[in-house]
Write a protein that holds these residues in place. Structure first.
Motif, PDB file in Angstrom:
ATOM      1  N   ILE A 124       0.771  -0.981  -0.141  1.00  0.00           N
ATOM      2  CA  ILE A 124      -0.121  -0.032  -0.128  1.00  0.00           C
ATOM      3  C   ILE A 124       0.822   1.108   0.092  1.00  0.00           C
ATOM      4  CG2 ILE A 124      -1.615   1.560   1.413  1.00  0.00           C
ATOM      5  CD1 ILE A 124      -2.892  -1.299   2.097  1.00  0.00           C
ATOM      6  N   GLY A 125       2.027   1.105   0.669  1.00  0.00           N
ATOM      7  CA  GLY A 125       2.913   2.351   0.831  1.00  0.00           C
ATOM      8  C   GLY A 125       3.757   2.443  -0.431  1.00  0.00           C
ATOM      9  N   ALA A 126       3.774   1.348  -1.186  1.00  0.00           N
ATOM     10  CA  ALA A 126       4.378   1.536  -2.382  1.00  0.00           C
ATOM     11  C   ALA A 126       3.760   2.303  -3.370  1.00  0.00           C
ATOM     12  CB  ALA A 126       4.771   0.141  -2.758  1.00  0.00           C
ATOM     13  N   TYR A 127       2.376   1.810  -3.530  1.00  0.00           N
ATOM     14  CA  TYR A 127       1.390   2.571  -4.437  1.00  0.00           C
ATOM     15  C   TYR A 127       1.321   4.111  -4.031  1.00  0.00           C
ATOM     16  CZ  TYR A 127      -0.137  -1.512  -6.810  1.00  0.00           C
ATOM     17  OH  TYR A 127       0.105  -2.742  -7.395  1.00  0.00           O
ATOM     18  N   SER A 128       1.011   4.366  -2.667  1.00  0.00           N
ATOM     19  CA  SER A 128       1.339   5.755  -2.087  1.00  0.00           C
ATOM     20  C   SER A 128       2.381   6.668  -2.587  1.00  0.00           C
ATOM     21  CB  SER A 128       1.057   5.776  -0.736  1.00  0.00           C
ATOM     22  OG  SER A 128       0.053   5.222  -0.211  1.00  0.00           O
ATOM     23  N   GLN A 129       3.584   6.060  -2.538  1.00  0.00           N
ATOM     24  CA  GLN A 129       4.954   6.613  -2.924  1.00  0.00           C
ATOM     25  C   GLN A 129       4.764   6.918  -4.470  1.00  0.00           C
ATOM     26  OE1 GLN A 129       8.190   4.189  -1.518  1.00  0.00           O
ATOM     27  NE2 GLN A 129       7.561   4.185   0.521  1.00  0.00           N
ATOM     28  N   HIS A 130       4.496   5.882  -5.335  1.00  0.00           N
ATOM     29  CA  HIS A 130       4.214   6.241  -6.523  1.00  0.00           C
ATOM     30  C   HIS A 130       3.203   7.024  -7.189  1.00  0.00           C
ATOM     31  CE1 HIS A 130       7.180   3.174  -6.438  1.00  0.00           C
ATOM     32  NE2 HIS A 130       7.775   3.542  -7.512  1.00  0.00           N
ATOM     33  N   ASN A 131       2.345   7.767  -6.089  1.00  0.00           N
ATOM     34  CA  ASN A 131       1.172   8.676  -6.458  1.00  0.00           C
ATOM     35  C   ASN A 131      -0.074   7.993  -7.535  1.00  0.00           C
ATOM     36  OD1 ASN A 131      -0.273  11.095  -6.573  1.00  0.00           O
ATOM     37  ND2 ASN A 131       0.846  11.802  -8.470  1.00  0.00           N
ATOM     38  N   GLN A 132      -0.138   6.734  -6.912  1.00  0.00           N
ATOM     39  CA  GLN A 132      -1.169   5.928  -7.475  1.00  0.00           C
ATOM     40  C   GLN A 132      -2.228   5.462  -6.409  1.00  0.00           C
ATOM     41  OE1 GLN A 132      -0.162   2.692  -9.873  1.00  0.00           O
ATOM     42  NE2 GLN A 132       1.952   3.444 -10.289  1.00  0.00           N
ATOM     43  N   THR A 154      -0.788   1.107   8.764  1.00  0.00           N
ATOM     44  CA  THR A 154      -1.713   0.925   7.518  1.00  0.00           C
ATOM     45  C   THR A 154      -2.521   1.898   7.152  1.00  0.00           C
ATOM     46  OG1 THR A 154      -1.814  -1.504   8.325  1.00  0.00           O
ATOM     47  CG2 THR A 154      -3.293  -0.705   6.343  1.00  0.00           C
ATOM     48  N   PHE A 155      -3.262   2.554   8.188  1.00  0.00           N
ATOM     49  CA  PHE A 155      -4.189   3.656   7.847  1.00  0.00           C
ATOM     50  C   PHE A 155      -3.488   4.796   7.675  1.00  0.00           C
ATOM     51  CE2 PHE A 155      -7.243   1.217  10.608  1.00  0.00           C
ATOM     52  CZ  PHE A 155      -8.360   1.113   9.566  1.00  0.00           C
ATOM     53  N   ALA A 156      -2.393   5.053   8.445  1.00  0.00           N
ATOM     54  CA  ALA A 156      -1.448   6.134   8.079  1.00  0.00           C
ATOM     55  C   ALA A 156      -0.708   6.350   6.716  1.00  0.00           C
ATOM     56  CB  ALA A 156      -0.534   6.349   9.069  1.00  0.00           C
ATOM     57  N   THR A 157      -0.428   4.971   6.304  1.00  0.00           N
ATOM     58  CA  THR A 157       0.392   4.876   4.826  1.00  0.00           C
ATOM     59  C   THR A 157      -0.724   4.960   3.889  1.00  0.00           C
ATOM     60  OG1 THR A 157       1.818   3.186   6.044  1.00  0.00           O
ATOM     61  CG2 THR A 157       1.737   3.248   3.743  1.00  0.00           C
ATOM     62  N   LEU A 158      -1.890   4.267   3.884  1.00  0.00           N
ATOM     63  CA  LEU A 158      -2.974   4.722   3.144  1.00  0.00           C
ATOM     64  C   LEU A 158      -3.203   6.156   2.717  1.00  0.00           C
ATOM     65  CD1 LEU A 158      -5.110   3.235   0.948  1.00  0.00           C
ATOM     66  CD2 LEU A 158      -6.574   3.096   3.208  1.00  0.00           C
ATOM     67  N   LEU A 159      -3.382   6.795   3.778  1.00  0.00           N
ATOM     68  CA  LEU A 159      -3.943   8.157   3.730  1.00  0.00           C
ATOM     69  C   LEU A 159      -2.782   9.142   3.289  1.00  0.00           C
ATOM     70  CD1 LEU A 159      -5.938   8.135   6.899  1.00  0.00           C
ATOM     71  CD2 LEU A 159      -7.042   8.266   4.481  1.00  0.00           C
ATOM     72  N   SER A 160      -1.617   8.834   3.168  1.00  0.00           N
ATOM     73  CA  SER A 160      -0.536   9.454   2.855  1.00  0.00           C
ATOM     74  C   SER A 160      -0.437   9.336   1.364  1.00  0.00           C
ATOM     75  CB  SER A 160       0.894   8.981   3.433  1.00  0.00           C
ATOM     76  OG  SER A 160       1.126   7.716   2.808  1.00  0.00           O
ATOM     77  N   CYS A 161      -1.216   8.751   0.637  1.00  0.00           N
ATOM     78  CA  CYS A 161      -1.419   8.505  -1.058  1.00  0.00           C
ATOM     79  C   CYS A 161      -1.415   9.969  -1.534  1.00  0.00           C
ATOM     80  CB  CYS A 161      -2.107   7.601  -1.459  1.00  0.00           C
ATOM     81  SG  CYS A 161      -3.951   7.778  -1.072  1.00  0.00           S
ATOM     82  N   PHE A 162      -2.137  11.020  -0.937  1.00  0.00           N
ATOM     83  CA  PHE A 162      -2.233  12.068  -1.508  1.00  0.00           C
ATOM     84  C   PHE A 162      -1.067  13.207  -1.629  1.00  0.00           C
ATOM     85  CE2 PHE A 162      -6.260  10.737  -0.025  1.00  0.00           C
ATOM     86  CZ  PHE A 162      -7.301  11.235  -0.956  1.00  0.00           C
ATOM     87  N   SER A 163      -0.304  13.259  -2.814  1.00  0.00           N
ATOM     88  CA  SER A 163       0.821  13.975  -2.979  1.00  0.00           C
ATOM     89  C   SER A 163       0.227  15.450  -3.263  1.00  0.00           C
ATOM     90  CB  SER A 163       1.764  13.460  -4.035  1.00  0.00           C
ATOM     91  OG  SER A 163       1.135  13.295  -5.084  1.00  0.00           O
ATOM     92  N   GLU A 164      -0.799  15.374  -4.101  1.00  0.00           N
ATOM     93  CA  GLU A 164      -1.663  16.544  -4.597  1.00  0.00           C
ATOM     94  C   GLU A 164      -2.983  16.359  -4.216  1.00  0.00           C
ATOM     95  OE1 GLU A 164      -0.125  18.975  -5.990  1.00  0.00           O
ATOM     96  OE2 GLU A 164       1.686  18.356  -5.863  1.00  0.00           O
ATOM     97  N   PRO A 165      -3.615  17.525  -4.172  1.00  0.00           N
ATOM     98  CA  PRO A 165      -5.157  17.499  -3.938  1.00  0.00           C
ATOM     99  C   PRO A 165      -5.943  16.790  -5.207  1.00  0.00           C
ATOM    100  CG  PRO A 165      -4.194  19.738  -3.789  1.00  0.00           C
ATOM    101  CD  PRO A 165      -3.279  19.070  -4.359  1.00  0.00           C
ATOM    102  N   ASN A 166      -6.885  15.863  -4.478  1.00  0.00           N
ATOM    103  CA  ASN A 166      -7.663  14.951  -5.248  1.00  0.00           C
ATOM    104  C   ASN A 166      -9.002  14.797  -5.018  1.00  0.00           C
ATOM    105  OD1 ASN A 166      -8.616  13.070  -7.254  1.00  0.00           O
ATOM    106  ND2 ASN A 166      -6.930  11.718  -7.362  1.00  0.00           N
ATOM    107  N   PRO A 167     -10.055  15.649  -5.254  1.00  0.00           N
ATOM    108  CA  PRO A 167     -11.219  15.796  -4.793  1.00  0.00           C
ATOM    109  C   PRO A 167     -11.927  14.347  -5.348  1.00  0.00           C
ATOM    110  CG  PRO A 167     -10.907  17.892  -5.828  1.00  0.00           C
ATOM    111  CD  PRO A 167      -9.623  16.958  -6.229  1.00  0.00           C
TER     112      PRO A 167
END
Length: 830
Positions: A124-132, A154-167
């Motif tokens: 999950i963290g990998a996808y977050s890091q790659h902005n997916q 897990t929750f903190a990692t998942l919610l860190s996937c927002f590198s840019e605003p995404n409504p």
């Protein structure tokens, strides 16, 4: 690395054989010596492997490979391990993620059957890091379906996937929020902070604020997340209040705190607030931080403190590409184009990422200066650096080529854009309309609406100009409804454009109503209304509105004076025109431009004051252009000044470029009116020899949303029989009222009867007759004409307005004529 006291080892060792224990101790001793760890502690991973010496030793080696970046050796070791455990898999998985090998990580994950919470969290963290973020949320949903319970990491990692605003991910965030509550992690600070930040980046500031208010404890990260959210979404006052609350709590600000507050200060337009924040930055020793320094550069540049921006830039201990970009943009938008280009030249010799160069700013500079050569050079650099793929650069390229009249290049780039936002659509629409291709602009606007792209105030301002150019009142009303539904009526620029549309469609009452209903009025809206009065021949109202504007404290600009001088020209207010022209430099410190001199020459020429007009032409700091000499020639025709007419015509005929055959036709008509048919013929021959064509006269009316076009003596309209009957009937009524045709307006060397017949079927008369038989009695008529109406038609329309009891508005090439009860608003001065 987790370490346990060796006393714990004895309790667990009883479960294993003494042989294995001896081997483990030997392996442990070697490992501890290698990593210089005290011998009275043991690595927790030895315990996790169940004291399998081979797995333990292999895990140590695999970690060493991964730490050195030797991914292939690590994988070979992994594949040859006969007894892997979950720690082995997670370590290899983590190695792939850290090396950016996301497909390999996913493949290994799919092959793993024994997955723990850590395993899922790593990917999950990998996808977050790659902005997916979408893939991250899908994986979390799969984790839930597999029955694996997430933890706070897990929750903190998942919610860190927002590198840019995404409504668009708002729904997913709400669903994760529900899972957090169910799992009992809602009060964990790390989870609450991540959730709050995700709501901010999903444009859910209300929910973010609710999370903030419910949190039992908060830290600097909490405040920074909400403060940044408020600042980016334009809730600047809330951002400042939050910053004050953070200061009162004694929490230490970070670089993110200061940049968010500076952004809020920019939006609020509060220079003093930004300066106070600047003081706090110095006090907290953050002035050295390039991120904060760039925020200060941006703040001062937005307040047009260009000198201070340059000073701050020079004093920064560290600058980056953003620093250069801000200063280059500041120079560009303050008209310091050479300084902007010089700094860009220096930037090219730095080692900063060339893809991040301010190509969009420089392309806008090229567009505004119509510098195609510069624009192409910037385009080439954007291609080399791949910056051309950036949305902002692509939009700027469309705008640059369109403004430089290179439509094919603009179209190609527009079509190649992967994402067409409002900006490129508006740039293309504006380019068509600027070129006078109003129908093409409208067609593109329809395509934009079909593509579900939301128009903004700039789009409406452009498309309203198309409505003005086509003089389509029904289209203007449709766009008016569109503006109301879109919520842009309160925007000054949209409102002013709508006002201008109604005025140019001859509906001065609607223009006045729009002006009076504007919630806020500035110099732009005043100028629009001044121009509306001037175009429609209301001289006194124009002057009154100008005086009202000045009394309210608005400083008139060059556009204001253009409107005033136009009104003076249309209404014969010569002395007033001279006063306002001279007041530009004497009172308001404005240098008259070429167009102001042209307007003043027209004021003097129309009134027959040719000596003063010539003196002004000789005194002005510009060479007289086609517009000025055409104005003089038109006035000479009215006042029968043949000598000056010849001089003006010679000036026009000797120009390298001439727009159309108007000057030739005018001079030919002057000769024809004087009976000098041979001279008139010579002028027409000169016109043919030069290849200049006469613009045919035509008029058009809009009935039931359909435009009907009429050319002089063109009897091809489907309802021509009814039109001719109406013209004959009106002719008899006009004769009874004492009308006699002005045959001097039929400038052909033919019999008088043919001249009279020709006058009857001038384009505006055909349009008016058609309107009379196609609209209810008493309803107003609006006719548009591309050329100036002749004197005989002007007299005829005055009579028709009295006979039929209707208001008839005619817009010719120079102004509006409002006919009512036998009189015209121009008072026969035109």
């Amino acid at each position: 690395m987790q370490l346990y006291k060796t006393s714990s080892l004895h309790n667990l060792a009883s479960l294993k054989s003494l042989h294995n224990l001896a081997y483990v101790k030997s392996a442990q001793s070697s490992y501890l010596q290698l990593h210089r760890i005290p011998c009275n502690v043991v690595d927790a991973r030895i315990i996790k492997t169940g004291f399998d010496p081979f797995t333990c030793h292999s895990n140590f080696r695999m970690e060493s490979f991964l730490e050195r970046g030797e991914l292939s050796q690590a994988r070979q070791l992994f594949d040859h391990m006969s007894n892997k455990n979950i720690f082995t898999t997670n370590t290899m998985l983590s190695g792939y993620v850290k090396s950016g090998k996301l497909p390999d990580a996913r493949e290994l994950f799919n092959q793993t059957t024994d997955r723990t919470t850590v395993t899922w969290t790593i990917l999950i963290g990998a996808y977050s890091q790659h902005n997916q973020p979408t893939e991250a949320f899908k994986l979390f949903a799969e984790m839930h379906r597999c029955g694996t319970d997430p933890d706070c990491v897990t929750f903190a990692t998942l919610l860190s996937c927002f590198s840019e605003p995404n409504p668009e991910l708002k729904v997913q965030v709400i669903q994760v929020h529900a899972q957090i509550i169910k799992s009992g992690y809602g009060m964990a600070l790390i989870v609450s902070n991540s959730l709050l930040d995700s709501y901010c980046k999903s444009n859910c500031l209300g929910l973010a604020r609710h999370i903030f208010d419910e949190m039992p404890q908060r830290d600097s990260v909490t405040y920074n997340a909400l403060l940044t959210g408020f600042s980016k979404e334009g809730s600047s006052e809330e951002a400042v209040n939050l910053f004050i609350g953070m200061q009162n709590m004694g929490l230490k600000p970070s670089e993110f705190t200061f940049t968010a507050v500076l952004c809020a200060a920019i939006r609020l337009g509060q220079l003093s607030l930004g300066q106070q924040v600047h003081g706090l930055i110095i006090k907290n020793n953050f002035v050295w931080h390039v991120f904060v320094g760039n925020g200060l550069l941006d703040f001062y540049s937005k307040h047009d403190y260009v000198v201070d921006v340059r000073k701050l830039f020079d004093e920064m201990s560290e600058v980056d590409g953003v620093s250069y970009n801000v200063l280059i943009t500041a120079y560009a938008w303050n008209g310091l184009h050479n300084e902007s280009l010089d700094l860009f030249h220096k930037l090219q010799f730095t080692r900063f990422d060339r893809k991040q160069f301010p190509f969009a700013t420089l392309l806008s500079l090229a567009a505004n200066n119509l510098n195609l050569k510069m624009g192409k050079q910037i385009h080439s650099q954007a291609i080399v650096t791949m910056a051309v793929l950036e949305t902002l650069v692509g939009n700027s390229l469309v705008d640059m080529y369109a403004k430089c009249n290179r439509f094919e290049e603009a179209k190609l780039i527009f079509e190649s854009l992967s994402h067409k936002s409002t900006v490129p659509w508006t740039a293309m629409i504006s380019a068509y309309i600027q070129k006078g291709e109003f129908e093409e602009g409208l067609t593109l606007f329809k395509a934009m609406c079909r593509a579900n792209v939301i128009a903004d105030q700039a789009t409406f301002a452009s498309i309203l100009r198309a409505s003005s150019g086509l003089a389509s009142l029904s289209l203007g009303k449709q766009l008016h409804s569109f503006l109301v539904r879109s919520g842009f009526m309160s925007n000054i620029f949209s409102g002013s454009a709508l006002l201008d549309t109604y005025a140019k469609c001859g509906s001065i009452r609607d223009a006045i109503r729009i002006f009076q209903e504007m919630p806020e009025i500035n110099i732009v809206s005043y100028n629009a209304m001044i121009s509306a009065y001037a175009q429609n021949g209301y001289g006194e109202a124009t002057l009154r509105l100008f005086d009202e504007m000045v009394q309210l404290g608005f400083q008139p600009d060059s556009v204001s004076f253009l409107g005033i001088l136009s009104a003076c020209s249309h209404c014969g207010l010569v002395e007033e025109g001279l006063y306002y022209f001279n007041s530009m430099s004497r009172i308001y410190k404005l240098d008259p431009k070429r167009e102001h001199y042209a307007s003043m020459v027209d004021v003097l020429s129309r009134s027959g004051r040719f000596v003063e007009a010539e003196e002004l032409i000789h005194q002005m700091p510009f060479d007289p252009n086609e517009i000025m000499w055409t104005s003089v020639l038109n006035s000479c025709r009215i006042h029968k000044n043949h000598q000056l007419a010849k001089k003006a015509a010679d000036k026009l005929f000797n120009m390298d470029v001439i727009r159309d055959g108007g000057p030739y036709i005018n001079m030919s008509n002057i000769y024809a009116a004087a009976g000098q048919w041979e001279d008139a013929g010579r002028v027409k021959k000169a016109m043919r020899d030069r290849g200049v064509k006469k613009v045919p006269a035509y008029s058009w009316v809009e009935i039931n949303c359909n435009v009907h076009v009429f050319c002089s003596n063109d009897l091809s309209h489907p309802k021509m029989e009814g039109i001719m009957e109406k013209i004959e009937m009106l002719g008899k009524q006009m004769e009874e009222a004492g009308y006699k045709p002005d045959l001097s307006c039929a400038l052909h060397n033919v019999e008088d009867e043919i001249k009279m017949e020709s006058l009857k079927y001038h384009s505006e008369r055909l349009a008016i007759a058609f309107s009379l038989i196609s609209t209810p009695e008493g309803s107003p008529i609006v006719v548009m004409k591309n050329l100036r109406a002749c004197a005989d038609c002007h007299t005829v329309i005055k009579l028709i307005s009295k006979i039929v009891g209707r208001e008839i508005t005619v817009r010719d090439s120079s102004r509006f004529h409002h006919f009512r009860d036998g009189f015209c608003s121009c008072r026969d001065y035109w």
